[in-house]
Motif scaffolding. Structure first.
Motif, PDB file in Angstrom:
ATOM      1  N   CYS A 117       0.852  -1.205   0.000  1.00 37.71           N
ATOM      2  CA  CYS A 117       0.000   0.000   0.000  1.00 37.71           C
ATOM      3  C   CYS A 117       0.882   1.248   0.000  1.00 37.71           C
ATOM      4  O   CYS A 117       1.875   1.323   0.734  1.00 37.71           O
ATOM      5  CB  CYS A 117      -0.889  -0.002   1.241  1.00 37.71           C
ATOM      6  N   ASN A 122      -5.918   7.356  -4.176  1.00 44.34           N
ATOM      7  CA  ASN A 122      -5.677   6.123  -4.923  1.00 44.34           C
ATOM      8  C   ASN A 122      -6.824   5.820  -5.887  1.00 44.34           C
ATOM      9  O   ASN A 122      -6.936   4.704  -6.392  1.00 44.34           O
ATOM     10  CB  ASN A 122      -5.430   4.943  -3.974  1.00 44.34           C
ATOM     11  N   GLY A 128     -11.053   1.801  -0.971  1.00 48.83           N
ATOM     12  CA  GLY A 128     -10.393   0.539  -0.654  1.00 48.83           C
ATOM     13  C   GLY A 128     -11.047  -0.185   0.504  1.00 48.83           C
ATOM     14  O   GLY A 128     -11.252  -1.396   0.454  1.00 48.83           O
ATOM     15  N   CYS A 147      -3.235   1.950  -4.593  1.00 50.59           N
ATOM     16  CA  CYS A 147      -3.933   0.838  -3.976  1.00 50.59           C
ATOM     17  C   CYS A 147      -3.589  -0.394  -4.806  1.00 50.59           C
ATOM     18  O   CYS A 147      -4.157  -0.611  -5.874  1.00 50.59           O
ATOM     19  CB  CYS A 147      -5.439   1.058  -3.970  1.00 50.59           C
TER      20      CYS A 147
END
Lengths: 578, 277
Positions: free
Chosen positions: B26, B127, B131, B206
């Motif tokens: 990450c 990102n 997520g 991500c």
């Protein structure tokens, strides 16, 4: 706050009505202040349509030589500056056969719906009289007319006008002339409306609204940060607080919405500065998620909800008590918090101050349920007595061990670190957490923290302020908020009719004061529950949270019509005869 | 910003022993390291720094530091940080979070925080995906990115956070990349040093839901020119680049918001006088 209870109140109720912008509120405020300066007691509530200009507006006054805290059953005088939209007030301004309707026939006739059977009609040519005075305005003529009927002295009226126009001195002379012309016009009217001679007053008396009282109470409680977003009828509380808090060294922020306002307050409080947000129903709805955050993260914060008619936008300018449910039950999850409610304009001060102390001592959000009727009513009160409340925030001190922000203490309250304190750094969290504050999804941590948060508010002694209790009787009125004043008056009248009634006005709603209420009602056979909601929210809360030996009956009515003393008296007398 | 401390802390001293929930690879690990390095480079003390976040993967960051932190509700990091900074101007307050938190549910606060220009730093780890809820389109996601919630793509034009920040009055606008620890640390330090609202957008891949973002490290480059103090010029540059130019893109000199202060304080009794008859 009531002193010298009398069996009946000798009072005069006056409605000054007109289109928005016609100056009825100015006239009403000067009349109230003049009566106050002359030694009388009184109040002025406001009711209006949603328009800023051109809609209908009414100043609703009640004056007496003894303290008055609520409206009476009806109005003795209706003075219409014009007739615009007056029919929309028919239900809010009940008139009787002895009432007088004064207004300008050149502008039309009173609406049929207002004409009580036998009510006297007096043609008051406000427009024509005002025209004879350069820059004279009909509302000031109406003011002079009303003052003369009440027998108010010139000096008091002029002093009040001078105070009112202090910032616009050019309006004073025409206003004084218009007031004098209004007085002359009243010479032709005979009536029973003269106030008795005021008793000389020695104690300090205050003239303020519930919104101002709540704001001042918050400052007294230690609030030094306020955030808010404009919303009727809470705006005046924020507007009053804005300069006041700056003058004593605090800050008020106008937020972009109520989501921001409550989070700004939580942020300031996390930083160690006692904080408050003020709003009304729609804004309160937006704040509820973050109130849950304050519960979970254990951050003290106070929210004053000046209730108006709901749901949704509802009736923004008019009162109701129907945010009780959301205040008690509106947070998701099991989220114990404080809900308190003031029972009069003056009590807005005490209750808000108390709420700040409770929030700070228990590290929990406290909701103050005020309403439009108290918030926007200006009232003459004795200076509220100084009250000392126990309760300060407990701060942590570094001892070399790893800091446990959410330590399981016997009281449930854990000493709080404030940014800047070395050795105590932690992350406040809305995620369930361990004692250290680190996120946890384990059953044992959840159970321990839920217990802790519940115990800390249920095990504390709330002291004598949980309710206001007056009198004794086998029958009791159990009420709250702005229904307290008409209930008290109904009980005084019942007494004169031979019926003894106890009054219990609940100030602490959550956590429910179960044992205390049960003890207060021990020996009572019947309990009349009085509230201003459609669905009987208060009665439902009582049945759900408390146990009663007595029989309960609900007297509930939605806003905007207030519960009147006569309504409560009727219910009491009917029930007692059964 | 605080006065530099006498005790000099190293970057590692700003990291706590709590293990991040983040997936291996990450980008947020890099941001955490850069932030720790920036705080050390500025010689700040961890008790005088507060990290405020909302909800999402990146919003878990405060607990991974030794600073004070507030992990609040979704989207409200900026108002909470604003209230804290106004109440406690002595603290260094940094708001942080992800693109969903800051640009979608918290979008209104982003506009008004830029307008208000309180002396805060705001770090968004972008990102282009939600997520924590397992892969839905965020305000910065490409319109045709296929995902279970909006199959075939969300079909909505991506948000332009840097230009929005400029138009709304942010005093400092920068773009960084999580894989560039030194560069990001320098940008974050400069953001903290700059008075007013400083906005740092950090491209932070991500790798779980957007594995193609592993390529970002090949696409990013330093912006060809340095920062400008002309918001119109900065906006034009940002609107016409491909989203991978890194560096401070705008640095203005707007005075930070300061609430009115009163020199002579009144007492409560003075305030109560106005109620007296």
């Amino acid at each position: 706050m009531m002193t010298a209870a009398r069996p009946t109140l000798s009072s005069v109720s006056i409605a000054i009505t007109g289109s928005g912008g016609s100056g009825v509120m100015t006239a009403g405020e000067i009349l109230l202040e003049a009566a106050a300066l002359a030694g009388f007691y009184g109040l002025m509530g406001r009711t209006s349509g949603p328009q800023i200009r051109g809609g209908e507006a009414a100043a609703l006054l009640r004056l007496s030589d003894a303290p008055v805290e609520g409206y009476g059953d009806g109005f003795d005088l209706l003075i219409a500056v014009d007739w615009a939209g007056l029919e929309r007030f028919a239900a809010e301004i009940p008139l009787a056969a002895q009432s007088l309707i004064a207004g300008d026939s050149s502008l039309g006739e009173p609406p049929q719906s207002m004409a009580a059977p036998g009510a006297r009609r007096f043609d008051l040519p406000l427009k024509a009289i005002a025209k004879t005075i350069p820059a004279g305005r009909p509302n000031m003529v109406a003011l002079g007319f009303a003052a003369a009927l009440l027998g108010l002295a010139d000096g008091a009226l002029e002093a009040a006008a001078r105070r009112s126009f202090a910032a616009e001195s050019d309006r004073l002379a025409p206003s004084v002339a218009a007031i004098a012309a209004g007085r002359l016009a009243a010479a032709a009217v005979e009536g029973p409306w003269k106030l008795p001679l005021a008793t000389p007053r020695f104690g300090e008396r205050w003239l303020l609204t519930g919104n101002e009282a709540a704001g001042f109470g918050a400052l007294k409680g230690g609030v030094r940060f306020v955030a808010g977003y404009p919303i009727t009828p809470a705006t005046e509380m924020l507007e009053w607080m804005s300069p006041a808090i700056a003058e004593i060294g605090g800050t008020l922020m106008q937020a972009e919405d109520e989501l921001a306002a409550i989070n700004m307050a939580i942020g300031a409080s996390y930083g160690g500065v006692p904080a408050l947000a003020a709003t009304s129903g729609p804004g309160f709805s937006l704040m509820t998620e973050s109130l849950g955050l304050a519960v979970a993260a254990e951050v003290p914060v106070v929210v004053v909800d000046v209730m108006r008619s709901g749901p949704s936008t509802g009736i923004p300018t008019k009162s109701e008590q129907a945010d009780l449910n959301i205040a008690l039950y509106g947070l998701h999850g099991d989220a114990p918090h404080i809900v308190v409610a003031p029972n009069s304009v003056a009590d807005c001060l005490l209750t808000t101050e108390w709420a700040v102390k409770l929030a700070e001592a228990l590290q929990v959000p406290a909701v103050v349920l005020c309403d439009q009727l108290m918030g926007q009513t200006r009232m003459v009160v004795e200076r509220p007595p100084e009250t000392t409340f126990a309760g300060e925030r407990r701060f942590a001190s570094a001892n070399g061990e790893a800091y446990r922000r959410y330590a399981l203490t016997p009281s449930g309250v854990s000493p709080m670190a404030i940014p800047g304190m070395p050795g105590l750094m932690y992350t406040a969290d809305g995620l369930e957490h361990s004692e250290r504050g680190t996120p946890s999804s384990q059953a044992k941590d959840h159970a321990a923290q839920l217990d802790k948060r519940q115990n800390k508010i249920e095990s504390v002694d709330f002291g004598p302020h949980w309710a206001m209790i007056e009198g004794e009787g086998e029958i009791a009125v159990l009420t709250w908020g702005s229904c307290t004043a008409p209930a008290r008056e109904a009980i005084a009248r019942a007494k004169s009719l031979g019926l003894a009634v106890k009054l219990v006005s609940l100030r602490l709603m959550s956590p429910a004061p179960r044992e205390r209420l049960a003890a207060a009602l021990a020996g009572t056979r019947r309990v009349l529950v009085v509230e201003q909601t459609h669905s009987g929210q208060f009665a439902r809360y009582l049945r759900a949270e408390h146990a009663f030996d007595a029989e309960l009956r609900s007297l509930s009515r939605p806003g905007p019509l207030p519960l009147r003393p006569g309504d409560i008296l009727d219910a009491l007398m009917r029930w007692s005869r059964r | 910003m605080n006065a530099p401390s006498a005790i000099v802390l190293a970057a590692k001293d700003f990291k706590s022993d709590t293990k991040p929930v983040w997936c291996p690879g990450c980008g947020d690990f890099g941001v955490l390291t850069s932030l720790a390095r920036a705080l050390a480079d500025l010689s700040l003390r961890s008790e005088e720094v507060v990290l405020v976040s909302g909800i999402g993967c990146s919003s878990r960051l405060p607990a991974y530091t030794t600073c004070y932190g507030f992990h609040g509700v979704h989207g409200r990091a900026l108002p909470l940080a604003t209230g804290l900074k106004i109440a406690r101007p002595d603290l260094t307050v940094i708001a942080l979070g992800g693109d969903g938190d800051g640009y979608s549910i918290g979008g209104n606060h982003f506009l008004h925080a830029c307008r208000r220009n309180v002396d805060l730093t705001y770090i968004v780890m972008d990102n282009h995906v939600y997520g924590m809820t397992k892969g839905q389109a965020s305000p910065t996601t490409e319109p045709d990115w296929d995902n279970p919630l909006t199959p075939g793509g969300i079909g909505v034009r991506p948000f332009q956070p840097l230009v929005i920040a400029l138009a709304s009055g942010a005093n400092f606008v920068a773009r960084a990349f999580s894989g560039n620890i030194v560069g990001s640390a320098e940008i974050i330090a400069e953001a903290i040093r700059t008075p007013g609202f400083a906005f740092v957008e950090i491209l932070s891949p991500c790798v779980t839901y957007r594995p193609e973002q592993r390529q970002w490290k090949e696409l990013v480059r330093p912006a060809p020119v340095g920062a400008t103090d002309d918001p119109a010029r900065a906006a034009r540059r940002i609107l016409t680049d491909d989203g991978f130019n890194l560096g401070v893109l705008y640095c203005g000199s707007r005075k930070p918001y300061q609430p009115q202060t009163v020199r002579e304080k009144k007492t409560l009794e003075d305030v109560a006088r106005e109620f007296r008859l």
